[in-house]
Design an enzyme around this catalytic site. Structure first.
Site, PDB file in Angstrom:
ATOM      1  N   ASP A   1       0.864  -1.180   0.000  1.00 46.65           N
ATOM      2  CA  ASP A   1       0.000   0.000   0.000  1.00 46.65           C
ATOM      3  C   ASP A   1       0.902   1.232   0.000  1.00 46.65           C
ATOM      4  O   ASP A   1       2.071   1.152   0.401  1.00 46.65           O
ATOM      5  CB  ASP A   1      -0.908   0.005   1.242  1.00 46.65           C
ATOM      6  CG  ASP A   1      -2.179   0.835   1.024  1.00 46.65           C
ATOM      7  OD1 ASP A   1      -3.276   0.249   0.997  1.00 46.65           O
ATOM      8  OD2 ASP A   1      -2.076   2.076   0.894  1.00 46.65           O
TER       9      ASP A   1
ATOM     10  N   ASP B   1       4.217   3.182  -3.931  1.00 41.71           N
ATOM     11  CA  ASP B   1       3.247   3.895  -4.758  1.00 41.71           C
ATOM     12  C   ASP B   1       3.076   3.131  -6.071  1.00 41.71           C
ATOM     13  O   ASP B   1       3.967   3.152  -6.928  1.00 41.71           O
ATOM     14  CB  ASP B   1       3.747   5.325  -5.015  1.00 41.71           C
ATOM     15  CG  ASP B   1       2.764   6.130  -5.843  1.00 41.71           C
ATOM     16  OD1 ASP B   1       1.801   5.548  -6.390  1.00 41.71           O
ATOM     17  OD2 ASP B   1       2.967   7.358  -5.947  1.00 41.71           O
TER      18      ASP B   1
ATOM     19  N   GLY C   1     -13.112   6.662  -2.249  1.00 42.28           N
ATOM     20  CA  GLY C   1     -13.829   7.351  -1.178  1.00 42.28           C
ATOM     21  C   GLY C   1     -15.325   7.236  -1.366  1.00 42.28           C
ATOM     22  O   GLY C   1     -15.785   6.541  -2.279  1.00 42.28           O
TER      23      GLY C   1
ATOM     24  N   SER D   1     -16.616  -2.467  -9.055  1.00 43.77           N
ATOM     25  CA  SER D   1     -17.681  -1.877  -8.235  1.00 43.77           C
ATOM     26  C   SER D   1     -19.002  -1.890  -8.992  1.00 43.77           C
ATOM     27  O   SER D   1     -19.011  -1.813 -10.233  1.00 43.77           O
ATOM     28  CB  SER D   1     -17.294  -0.428  -7.917  1.00 43.77           C
ATOM     29  OG  SER D   1     -18.416   0.307  -7.495  1.00 43.77           O
TER      30      SER D   1
ATOM     31  N   CYS E   1     -20.626   0.556  -9.185  1.00 43.15           N
ATOM     32  CA  CYS E   1     -20.680   1.891  -9.816  1.00 43.15           C
ATOM     33  C   CYS E   1     -20.500   1.798 -11.331  1.00 43.15           C
ATOM     34  O   CYS E   1     -20.655   2.800 -12.026  1.00 43.15           O
ATOM     35  CB  CYS E   1     -19.634   2.821  -9.215  1.00 43.15           C
ATOM     36  SG  CYS E   1     -20.117   3.454  -7.603  1.00 43.15           S
TER      37      CYS E   1
ATOM     38  N   TYR F   1     -15.530   7.360 -11.373  1.00 41.14           N
ATOM     39  CA  TYR F   1     -15.031   6.176 -10.640  1.00 41.14           C
ATOM     40  C   TYR F   1     -15.536   4.901 -11.338  1.00 41.14           C
ATOM     41  O   TYR F   1     -14.788   3.945 -11.543  1.00 41.14           O
ATOM     42  CB  TYR F   1     -15.533   6.284  -9.196  1.00 41.14           C
ATOM     43  CG  TYR F   1     -15.333   5.081  -8.322  1.00 41.14           C
ATOM     44  CD1 TYR F   1     -14.093   4.769  -7.791  1.00 41.14           C
ATOM     45  CD2 TYR F   1     -16.422   4.260  -7.988  1.00 41.14           C
ATOM     46  CE1 TYR F   1     -13.925   3.662  -6.964  1.00 41.14           C
ATOM     47  CE2 TYR F   1     -16.268   3.166  -7.155  1.00 41.14           C
ATOM     48  CZ  TYR F   1     -15.018   2.866  -6.649  1.00 41.14           C
ATOM     49  OH  TYR F   1     -14.858   1.779  -5.827  1.00 41.14           O
TER      50      TYR F   1
ATOM     51  N   ASN G   1     -21.723  -1.599  -1.903  1.00 40.17           N
ATOM     52  CA  ASN G   1     -21.169  -0.825  -0.778  1.00 40.17           C
ATOM     53  C   ASN G   1     -20.766  -1.764   0.342  1.00 40.17           C
ATOM     54  O   ASN G   1     -21.566  -2.605   0.756  1.00 40.17           O
ATOM     55  CB  ASN G   1     -22.233   0.104  -0.201  1.00 40.17           C
ATOM     56  CG  ASN G   1     -22.458   1.298  -1.065  1.00 40.17           C
ATOM     57  OD1 ASN G   1     -21.602   2.176  -1.142  1.00 40.17           O
ATOM     58  ND2 ASN G   1     -23.591   1.326  -1.729  1.00 40.17           N
TER      59      ASN G   1
ATOM     60  N   LYS H   1     -21.606  10.222  12.634  1.00 36.35           N
ATOM     61  CA  LYS H   1     -22.483  11.349  12.971  1.00 36.35           C
ATOM     62  C   LYS H   1     -23.322  11.025  14.203  1.00 36.35           C
ATOM     63  O   LYS H   1     -23.518  11.877  15.075  1.00 36.35           O
ATOM     64  CB  LYS H   1     -23.421  11.658  11.797  1.00 36.35           C
ATOM     65  CG  LYS H   1     -22.725  12.365  10.649  1.00 36.35           C
ATOM     66  CD  LYS H   1     -23.676  12.521   9.467  1.00 36.35           C
ATOM     67  CE  LYS H   1     -22.958  13.117   8.273  1.00 36.35           C
ATOM     68  NZ  LYS H   1     -23.715  14.174   7.611  1.00 36.35           N
TER      69      LYS H   1
ATOM     70  N   ARG I   1     -30.495   0.833  -6.634  1.00 34.04           N
ATOM     71  CA  ARG I   1     -29.645  -0.306  -6.974  1.00 34.04           C
ATOM     72  C   ARG I   1     -30.471  -1.575  -6.837  1.00 34.04           C
ATOM     73  O   ARG I   1     -31.285  -1.690  -5.912  1.00 34.04           O
ATOM     74  CB  ARG I   1     -28.471  -0.429  -5.989  1.00 34.04           C
ATOM     75  CG  ARG I   1     -27.472   0.715  -6.012  1.00 34.04           C
ATOM     76  CD  ARG I   1     -26.693   0.671  -7.243  1.00 34.04           C
ATOM     77  NE  ARG I   1     -25.449   1.437  -7.202  1.00 34.04           N
ATOM     78  CZ  ARG I   1     -24.876   1.914  -8.290  1.00 34.04           C
ATOM     79  NH1 ARG I   1     -25.434   1.735  -9.459  1.00 34.04           N
ATOM     80  NH2 ARG I   1     -23.736   2.555  -8.211  1.00 34.04           N
TER      81      ARG I   1
HETATM   82  P1  NAD Z   1      -9.574   1.918   0.825  1.00 33.71           P
HETATM   83  O1  NAD Z   1      -9.401   3.328   0.357  1.00 33.71           O
HETATM   84  O2  NAD Z   1      -9.710   1.670   2.277  1.00 33.71           O
HETATM   85  O3  NAD Z   1      -8.404   1.009   0.249  1.00 33.71           O
HETATM   86  C1  NAD Z   1      -7.721   1.308  -0.944  1.00 33.71           C
HETATM   87  C2  NAD Z   1      -6.250   1.347  -0.625  1.00 33.71           C
HETATM   88  O4  NAD Z   1      -5.527   1.638  -1.832  1.00 33.71           O
HETATM   89  C3  NAD Z   1      -5.882   2.462   0.381  1.00 33.71           C
HETATM   90  O5  NAD Z   1      -5.300   1.911   1.541  1.00 33.71           O
HETATM   91  C4  NAD Z   1      -4.922   3.337  -0.379  1.00 33.71           C
HETATM   92  O6  NAD Z   1      -3.878   3.876   0.411  1.00 33.71           O
HETATM   93  C5  NAD Z   1      -4.391   2.381  -1.442  1.00 33.71           C
HETATM   94  N1  NAD Z   1      -3.811   3.139  -2.545  1.00 33.71           N
HETATM   95  C6  NAD Z   1      -4.325   4.242  -3.145  1.00 33.71           C
HETATM   96  N2  NAD Z   1      -3.459   4.704  -4.059  1.00 33.71           N
HETATM   97  C7  NAD Z   1      -2.375   3.887  -4.015  1.00 33.71           C
HETATM   98  C8  NAD Z   1      -1.155   3.869  -4.711  1.00 33.71           C
HETATM   99  N3  NAD Z   1      -0.871   4.801  -5.635  1.00 33.71           N
HETATM  100  N4  NAD Z   1      -0.275   2.904  -4.439  1.00 33.71           N
HETATM  101  C9  NAD Z   1      -0.546   1.954  -3.494  1.00 33.71           C
HETATM  102  N5  NAD Z   1      -1.699   1.918  -2.787  1.00 33.71           N
HETATM  103  C10 NAD Z   1      -2.605   2.886  -3.055  1.00 33.71           C
HETATM  104  O7  NAD Z   1     -10.845   1.353   0.025  1.00 33.71           O
HETATM  105  P2  NAD Z   1     -11.630  -0.022   0.213  1.00 33.71           P
HETATM  106  O8  NAD Z   1     -12.988   0.337   0.625  1.00 33.71           O
HETATM  107  O9  NAD Z   1     -10.834  -0.982   1.007  1.00 33.71           O
HETATM  108  O10 NAD Z   1     -11.686  -0.501  -1.300  1.00 33.71           O
HETATM  109  C11 NAD Z   1     -10.830  -1.526  -1.821  1.00 33.71           C
HETATM  110  C12 NAD Z   1     -11.168  -1.744  -3.288  1.00 33.71           C
HETATM  111  O11 NAD Z   1     -12.548  -2.118  -3.400  1.00 33.71           O
HETATM  112  C13 NAD Z   1     -11.002  -0.488  -4.133  1.00 33.71           C
HETATM  113  O12 NAD Z   1     -10.515  -0.865  -5.397  1.00 33.71           O
HETATM  114  C14 NAD Z   1     -12.398   0.037  -4.252  1.00 33.71           C
HETATM  115  O13 NAD Z   1     -12.579   0.821  -5.410  1.00 33.71           O
HETATM  116  C15 NAD Z   1     -13.208  -1.249  -4.297  1.00 33.71           C
HETATM  117  N6  NAD Z   1     -14.608  -1.064  -3.858  1.00 33.71           N
HETATM  118  C16 NAD Z   1     -14.886  -0.732  -2.574  1.00 33.71           C
HETATM  119  C17 NAD Z   1     -16.220  -0.570  -2.183  1.00 33.71           C
HETATM  120  C18 NAD Z   1     -16.579  -0.196  -0.770  1.00 33.71           C
HETATM  121  O14 NAD Z   1     -17.772  -0.059  -0.481  1.00 33.71           O
HETATM  122  N7  NAD Z   1     -15.639  -0.033   0.139  1.00 33.71           N
HETATM  123  C19 NAD Z   1     -17.251  -0.742  -3.121  1.00 33.71           C
HETATM  124  C20 NAD Z   1     -16.916  -1.066  -4.425  1.00 33.71           C
HETATM  125  C21 NAD Z   1     -15.595  -1.260  -4.791  1.00 33.71           C
END
Ligand code: NAD
Length: 319
Positions: free
Chosen positions: A32, A50, A79, A119, A121, A147, A176, A198, A281
């Site tokens: 990460d 990164d 987010g 997702s 989305c 997204y 979600n 909240k 949805r």
């Molecule tokens: P999260 O933001 O907690 O985890 C994503 C991680 O990716 C973060 O820890 C972030 O630091 C890391 N990251 C971002 N840019 C980076 C980079 N350049 N290099 C290395 N690491 C990097 O989000 P999450 O909720 O755990 O989501 C995980 C995956 O699931 C994502 O791909 C997200 O799009 C997908 N997703 C999540 C949800 C949800 O409801 N949480 C829903 C649909 C899809």
């Protein structure tokens, strides 16, 4: 012992996935851009890299004595709705770079099995009462936000590589997801965490502000169920995207009422203008059900596991 790489291991779902893979007996490398904010990773190795940079994807994917057996790509610039609607360029740029380099270098290093976290989305907006949408109905595409477009592109690049190279790609479209150890403040938190925060912040009988008119319909999937689904899908022969979601659909107002009930507080809602996202949805889970997966934790039970953790975070932040 099987070796797995989890990208996004410092995040919410990736952090839970590391725990799941350790429990399944894997040797796990987590990667990460940052350390996990809320817990110490139980990954055997954790690299802070990164993944927008190709040399860092090489470092993440390289391992002594062969390749990873399984690569789980969950890293994304990510987010809730507020973030998704304001950080469009970051999402389109950062997540696309990660996904372009990761699949390319995974193929070059001979990774046999690759998971991508997409997702729901990717789907268009729906109206309440519309029949369930299947995975195939993401095309013709009309996602509500950038997204979703980036996820669709990332699905397609991974599938293109799988058509031309000896790599098995598995793709889940997550509904979600919520649970403990996820972002709960700062602008990137998603609706269940935001509502828990909240309500934890206010006294019994208070009013909280909620974006939109409260009628938008969503399904919320508990993170334990989500990582079980990810793992099952990765072990399976199921090609093409698979939705993973809890079949319980609720309005945003019902989400608030559930959190208030768990918190034991009377909460009034003031609806205000804000980025709501799609109206409704309703997705088919038939593909993931065909593997024997079913959501075990419905909303109230999942909030019972989540609210106390967020409440403790709110209290700790005040001290
Ligand atoms: P999260 O933001 O907690 O985890 C994503 C991680 O990716 C973060 O820890 C972030 O630091 C890391 N990251 C971002 N840019 C980076 C980079 N350049 N290099 C290395 N690491 C990097 O989000 P999450 O909720 O755990 O989501 C995980 C995956 O699931 C994502 O791909 C997200 O799009 C997908 N997703 C999540 C949800 C949800 O409801 N949480 C829903 C649909 C899809």
């Amino acid at each position: 012992m099987k070796k797995a790489l989890v990208c996004g291991a410092g995040g919410f779902i990736g952090g839970h996935l590391v725990e799941k893979l350790k429990a399944e007996g894997y040797w796990v490398r987590g990667v990460d851009i940052k350390a996990h904010e809320f817990r110490t990773s139980s990954a055997d190795e954790f690299l802070q890299l990164d993944l927008r940079r190709p040399e860092n994807c090489w470092a993440a994917l390289s391992t002594a004595g062969g390749t990873f057996d399984e690569v789980y790509q969950l890293a994304a610039d990510m987010g809730g709705m507020g973030f998704i609607h304001s950080a469009e360029c970051d999402i389109m740029h950062n997540s696309a770079l990660i996904n372009i380099y990761m699949i390319d270098i995974a193929v070059k290093l001979g990774v046999p099995r690759y998971f991508f976290s997409s997702s729901v989305c990717v789907y268009r907006d729906m109206q309440p009462g519309e029949p369930e949408m299947t995975e195939a109905e993401a095309i013709p595409a009309n996602p509500d936000n950038e997204y979703g477009w980036e996820k669709l592109y990332a699905e397609r690049i991974a599938q293109a590589y799988a058509r031309h190279n000896p790599i098995e790609v598995r793709i889940a479209r997550f509904q979600n997801c919520y649970g403990p150890y996820g972002t709960w403040t700062g602008g990137r938190e998603k609706a269940p965490a935001a509502m828990c925060r909240k309500i934890a912040e206010v006294e019994d009988g208070s009013t909280i502000e909620v974006w939109g008119d409260g009628s938008a319909i969503r399904s919320y999937t508990y993170v334990g169920d989500m990582v079980d689904g990810i793992y099952l899908l990765m072990q399976s022969d199921l090609e093409g995207a698979a939705n993973i979601g809890c079949p319980q659909y609720v309005t945003v107002d019902e989400l608030v009422a559930t959190v208030a009930k768990v918190a034991g507080k009377t909460i009034h809602v003031k609806h205000i203008e804000g980025p709501v996202g799609v109206q409704s949805r309703n997705f088919s889970n038939a593909r993931i059900y065909s593997l024997g997966w079913q959501a075990k934790v419905f909303l109230e039970e999942g909030i019972r596991y989540t609210y106390p953790w967020i409440e403790s975070q709110v209290k700790a932040a005040r001290m």
